[in-house]
Design an enzyme around this catalytic site. Sequence first.
Site, short mmCIF file in Angstrom:
data_model
loop_
_atom_site.label_atom_id
_atom_site.label_comp_id
_atom_site.label_asym_id
_atom_site.label_seq_id
_atom_site.Cartn_x
_atom_site.Cartn_y
_atom_site.Cartn_z
N TRP A 100 0.75 -1.20 -0.37
CA TRP A 100 -0.31 0.32 0.07
C TRP A 100 0.69 1.50 0.00
O TRP A 100 0.54 2.30 -0.50
CB TRP A 100 -1.05 -0.40 1.16
CG TRP A 100 -1.83 -1.16 1.14
CD1 TRP A 100 -2.51 -1.92 2.11
CD2 TRP A 100 -2.45 -1.31 0.19
NE1 TRP A 100 -3.28 -3.41 1.53
CE2 TRP A 100 -3.40 -2.44 0.44
CE3 TRP A 100 -3.17 -1.01 -1.29
CZ2 TRP A 100 -5.33 -2.80 -0.92
CZ3 TRP A 100 -4.37 -1.12 -2.39
CH2 TRP A 100 -5.01 -2.27 -1.73
N ASP A 167 -2.02 6.34 6.05
CA ASP A 167 -3.23 5.31 6.15
C ASP A 167 -3.25 4.56 7.16
O ASP A 167 -2.44 3.68 7.53
CB ASP A 167 -2.25 5.15 4.94
CG ASP A 167 -3.66 3.89 3.89
OD1 ASP A 167 -4.19 3.50 4.73
OD2 ASP A 167 -3.53 3.44 3.07
N LYS A 191 -11.78 -1.94 5.74
CA LYS A 191 -11.76 -3.10 7.58
C LYS A 191 -11.78 -2.83 8.58
O LYS A 191 -11.59 -3.86 9.38
CB LYS A 191 -10.14 -2.14 6.93
CG LYS A 191 -9.36 -1.91 5.45
CD LYS A 191 -9.07 -3.98 5.56
CE LYS A 191 -8.76 -3.46 3.34
NZ LYS A 191 -7.66 -2.61 2.96
#
Length: 354
Positions: A100, A167, A191
């Site tokens: 990511w 993030d 998530k």
Amino acid sequence: MKKHNFSAGPCILPETVLQKASEAVVNFNNDDLSLLEISHRSAPFVEVIEKVRALALEHLSLTDKGYKALFLQGGASSQFLMTAYNFLHKKAAYLNTGTWSSKAIKEAKLFGELEEVASSADKNFSYIPKNYTVSKDVDYFHCTSNNTIYGTQMKEFPEVEVPLICDMSSDIFSRQLDFSKFDLIYAGAQKNMGPAGATLVVIKEELLDKICREVPSMLNYKLHVERDSMFNTPPVFSVYVSMLTLEWLKDLGGINFIEGVNQKKAALLYKEIDRNPLFNGVVATEDRSIMNATFTLTNDQLKERFDSLWQEARINGLDGHRSVGGYRASMYNALPLYSVQALVDVMQELERKA
Ligand SMILES: *Cc1c(COP(=O)(O)O)cnc(C)c1O
């Protein structure tokens, strides 16, 4: 009975939340209309989005601290480019801890110069780099708090003199941090909060003064703040379910409570990974994630047997990410401790039968 759901994302949600969400799809607010067929500007929905924005700040202890919470579209992946579009004037610093982060870096490079302050790519992202420095002359520093795919997690964040952007897609609301250290936090809902579709952005208002170029409306944080996260139609279902989940979390006792549960779940599983001679952990012990635990079999020939054992035990979502292989148990907030126990039981059963 519901399966033990270790899915990495979209992930498990509390059963009570799913129940209430399904009721709202048929009859929202006892008004004989579905949540999905009323105006997002109607009073009942405005109340929902205001409530979830307030709850997000409350959980993070950021109420009245100069922050705004937004629910945007386009996933965390859009935040990779949106952060850079708004704030990368000349040069930004990035910590590369996995897939990511790498994607965030790729997008940001479209907007300016990038300094990769450290990377754990040399060891397949199996640890979190430490002892790097972030220079004062960058526009911001970006990091990823939890590496969903590799199973590492930042336990500490550097003291930086530039805006700190993070993030937190896969560990938001799972552990206590000093969230006021951060200038911008983003997290895809799917998530640890709700169904896919909404992305939470928590932004310090002061940062809005640093938008460094003309930005198209949909990608402009300032506009979304000015319009109270209702510039266009928000993803109403995802926003509503996120509200239910944050209410659920509040009723339980908030982040302080859930962090204790999450620590217990992670400790139970890692203890078994370390004890059981048939399994190996994958990442540096001190950097292990309490959300996503990665592990492998010491003997690949046991794969078929292990896979059928956990599937028979009604366990779902244990396969590692396609880029890494092995196994990954994602233990998000809504996963009960007994599900982790069920997995540990299966690991022990494999040991007995092997
Ligand atoms: C899943 C994930 C993303 C991507 O989220 P999308 O909402 O699918 O764009 C980004 N960062 C992290 C840490 C993730 O776990």
